[in-house]
Design a protein around this motif. Structure first.
Motif, PDB file in Angstrom:
ATOM      1  N   ARG A  45      37.001  31.549  37.179  1.00  0.00           N
ATOM      2  CA  ARG A  45      38.018  32.026  37.477  1.00  0.00           C
ATOM      3  C   ARG A  45      39.027  32.163  36.283  1.00  0.00           C
ATOM      4  O   ARG A  45      39.692  33.167  36.358  1.00  0.00           O
ATOM      5  CB  ARG A  45      38.670  31.200  38.541  1.00  0.00           C
ATOM      6  CG  ARG A  45      38.174  31.612  39.947  1.00  0.00           C
ATOM      7  CD  ARG A  45      38.736  32.717  40.335  1.00  0.00           C
ATOM      8  NE  ARG A  45      38.303  32.831  41.812  1.00  0.00           N
ATOM      9  CZ  ARG A  45      38.515  34.277  42.364  1.00  0.00           C
ATOM     10  NH1 ARG A  45      39.090  35.159  41.768  1.00  0.00           N
ATOM     11  NH2 ARG A  45      38.397  34.322  43.652  1.00  0.00           N
ATOM     12  N   ALA A  48      38.076  35.196  34.089  1.00  0.00           N
ATOM     13  CA  ALA A  48      38.324  36.655  34.770  1.00  0.00           C
ATOM     14  C   ALA A  48      39.648  36.616  34.947  1.00  0.00           C
ATOM     15  O   ALA A  48      40.076  37.860  34.812  1.00  0.00           O
ATOM     16  CB  ALA A  48      37.520  36.446  36.067  1.00  0.00           C
ATOM     17  N   ASP A  49      40.451  35.741  35.343  1.00  0.00           N
ATOM     18  CA  ASP A  49      41.895  36.025  35.895  1.00  0.00           C
ATOM     19  C   ASP A  49      43.034  35.544  35.268  1.00  0.00           C
ATOM     20  O   ASP A  49      44.173  35.844  35.562  1.00  0.00           O
ATOM     21  CB  ASP A  49      41.942  35.483  37.445  1.00  0.00           C
ATOM     22  CG  ASP A  49      40.923  36.228  38.215  1.00  0.00           C
ATOM     23  OD1 ASP A  49      40.519  37.212  38.029  1.00  0.00           O
ATOM     24  OD2 ASP A  49      40.392  35.489  39.399  1.00  0.00           O
ATOM     25  N   TYR A  50      42.610  34.627  34.135  1.00  0.00           N
ATOM     26  CA  TYR A  50      44.034  34.035  33.478  1.00  0.00           C
ATOM     27  C   TYR A  50      44.732  35.093  32.737  1.00  0.00           C
ATOM     28  O   TYR A  50      43.996  36.069  32.298  1.00  0.00           O
ATOM     29  CB  TYR A  50      43.224  32.944  32.405  1.00  0.00           C
ATOM     30  CG  TYR A  50      44.541  32.395  31.614  1.00  0.00           C
ATOM     31  CD1 TYR A  50      45.433  31.490  32.406  1.00  0.00           C
ATOM     32  CD2 TYR A  50      44.845  32.490  30.406  1.00  0.00           C
ATOM     33  CE1 TYR A  50      46.260  30.820  31.679  1.00  0.00           C
ATOM     34  CE2 TYR A  50      45.795  31.992  29.541  1.00  0.00           C
ATOM     35  CZ  TYR A  50      46.536  30.796  30.454  1.00  0.00           C
ATOM     36  OH  TYR A  50      47.782  30.323  29.716  1.00  0.00           O
ATOM     37  N   LYS A  53      43.355  36.699  27.470  1.00  0.00           N
ATOM     38  CA  LYS A  53      42.123  36.364  27.488  1.00  0.00           C
ATOM     39  C   LYS A  53      41.954  34.803  26.645  1.00  0.00           C
ATOM     40  O   LYS A  53      42.734  34.738  25.784  1.00  0.00           O
ATOM     41  CB  LYS A  53      41.371  37.530  26.267  1.00  0.00           C
ATOM     42  CG  LYS A  53      39.570  37.395  26.114  1.00  0.00           C
ATOM     43  CD  LYS A  53      39.515  38.246  25.319  1.00  0.00           C
ATOM     44  CE  LYS A  53      38.047  38.404  25.228  1.00  0.00           C
ATOM     45  NZ  LYS A  53      37.170  38.185  26.350  1.00  0.00           N
TER      46      LYS A  53
END
Length: 441
Positions: A45, A48-50, A53
């Motif tokens: 997670r 992918a979503d923070y 990068k």
């Protein structure tokens, strides 16, 4: 070549953390695998979503650091940078200020300055908090980041903002970096008394103490009245060197034992025949900064009735860390045992209580400066047998032997009251006049 799915890789990596033996697999709780699945889900997670990068290696190292930090204050993962830093400190040669520091609630706290280092000469003291470096707030950063900023090229300067108990407001100290060459042992002759100052237990410390004992005899042309062994502000170091130093002063008997998780997992260390201190009187000086290997030596000489321990209660680090290599450049520094003095005492939390509590009257900040010990660290190992001597330590009654102010003592030529009292004690034990003259090496 087909790509190996990251999730599959992490699953294999996570399962590999569990010992793969028939008995272990049979006994593994299903909840362990569920928790590992949760870890992998969180990892994916974040990737992918923070909002920014993130580096995979940074996430994995953070997870490992968090796992070890949940155990105790001394277990840690050493990546290539940390591993090299530890080797440098053990060998004793780096550019910096000469400070041993820790992180407490997001703040950098001084454990002890190295004697004769730039920080020591600038008056930095155990218990000080460093809040800013060159005017930039470092609160909330990592310890590695703070250490990196304090180290640097010799000859360059760095401004430290210090918060000290007893001071109304923070103050700045500008220090010039130097090459810190850790000389673990220094010695001199005070009158007819041999003074041996051990400020670290790095490699060859035991050999250096043996050489000091020999050098004192040669300088005097005969045996001294006795010895003062100074372990104050000594943060410890290598177990083998603590055993070697203790052996220099002992002729027989146990020095220390270390005991692991299994009750049968006990390793004992004994002295070999030959007391290089000739059986002469010894005073060991300790304070709240005397930790780990220093406590092993003080505890061994105290329990074997070989020395009078003087000063104040020690730090109280009674755990053993084993360096477990993971690769050529990484390792796990894991707490694997507790150590015990010859009488079976664990110094964890409680430390070594001196035979005679002697205040440092020559230090103007002695009464107001807080003492930072193992028991103050979060998640420290608990010692169920610890003796609480806080009432005794807080006794404010004046001992008639210990009177004076820094100013009155300085007028008498005394700049280190504890050392002066130790030297006089050796002289009294030898039924000789107090040591006055100083011969330095």
């Amino acid at each position: 070549m087909p790509k190996f799915p990251l999730r599959a890789f992490l699953t294999v990596f996570a399962i590999a953390l569990v010992p793969v033996t028939t008995a272990a697999v049979a006994a593994v709780d299903v909840n362990v695998y569920r928790s590992l699945d949760t870890f992998i889900a969180v990892f994916e997670r974040i990737r992918a979503d923070y909002v920014d990068k993130v580096d995979d290696q940074k996430l994995i190292k953070g997870a490992i650091d968090g796992m070890l930090a949940s155990l105790d204050p001394h277990s840690s993962y050493l990546d290539a940078r940390d591993f090299e830093q530890m080797r440098t400190q053990t060998d004793g040669n780096y550019g910096g200020l000469g400070l041993t520091v820790s992180m407490e609630d997001g703040a950098v706290k001084v454990i002890a300055p190295t004697e004769d280092s730039p920080a020591w000469r600038a008056g930095i003291k155990a218990g000080d908090f460093i809040t800013h470096l060159n005017g930039t707030l470092i609160f909330g950063g990592t310890l590695d980041e703070a250490v990196d900023q304090m180290r640097g090229q010799p000859g360059t300067t760095v401004k430290l903002t210090i918060v000290r108990a007893g001071r109304d407001k923070p103050f700045d100290v500008t220090i010039t970096r130097e090459i810190i060459e850790l000389k673990p042992v220094k010695w001199e002759v005070r009158g007819q008394v041999g003074y041996i100052n051990i400020n670290a237990f790095s490699k060859d410390t035991g050999v250096a103490v043996h050489a000091a004992l020999t050098g004192i005899d040669k300088m005097l042309g005969h045996q001294p009245l006795g010895y003062v062994v100074d372990l104050r502000s000594n943060p410890g170091g290598l177990l083998d060197e603590a055993v070697s130093v203790s052996d220099d002063f002992l002729d027989h008997g146990e020095i220390v034992s270390q005991r692991g998780r299994d009750r049968r997992d006990i390793e004992r260390y004994f002295a070999k025949p030959g007391d290089f201190a000739h059986g002469l009187p010894i005073v060991v000086l300790v304070d709240a900064g005397s930790a780990s290997a220093a406590e092993i030596v003080a505890g061994a000489l105290q329990d074997q009735h070989r020395a009078l321990v003087m000063g104040e209660r020690t730090f109280g680090k009674g755990s053993v860390q084993t360096l477990l290599p993971l690769s050529d450049s990484t390792a796990l520094r894991l707490t694997t045992a507790r150590y015990f003095t010859p009488s079976g005492r664990s110094v964890q939390e409680g430390g070594i209580e001196p035979d005679l509590i002697v205040p440092q009257l020559s230090d103007p900040d002695y009464k107001t400066r807080p003492r930072f010990r193992e028991a103050d660290l979060r998640r420290h190992l608990i010692n169920e047998a610890k003796v609480d001597n806080s009432v005794l330590e807080e006794d404010q009654k004046t001992d008639p032997r210990f009177v004076g102010t820094p100013e009155s003592l300085k007028a008498k030529g005394i700049t280190d009251f504890q050392l002066s009292y130790a030297l006089d004690t050796i002289a009294r034990l030898a039924k000789a006049p107090p040591a006055q003259a100083t011969t330095r090496k």
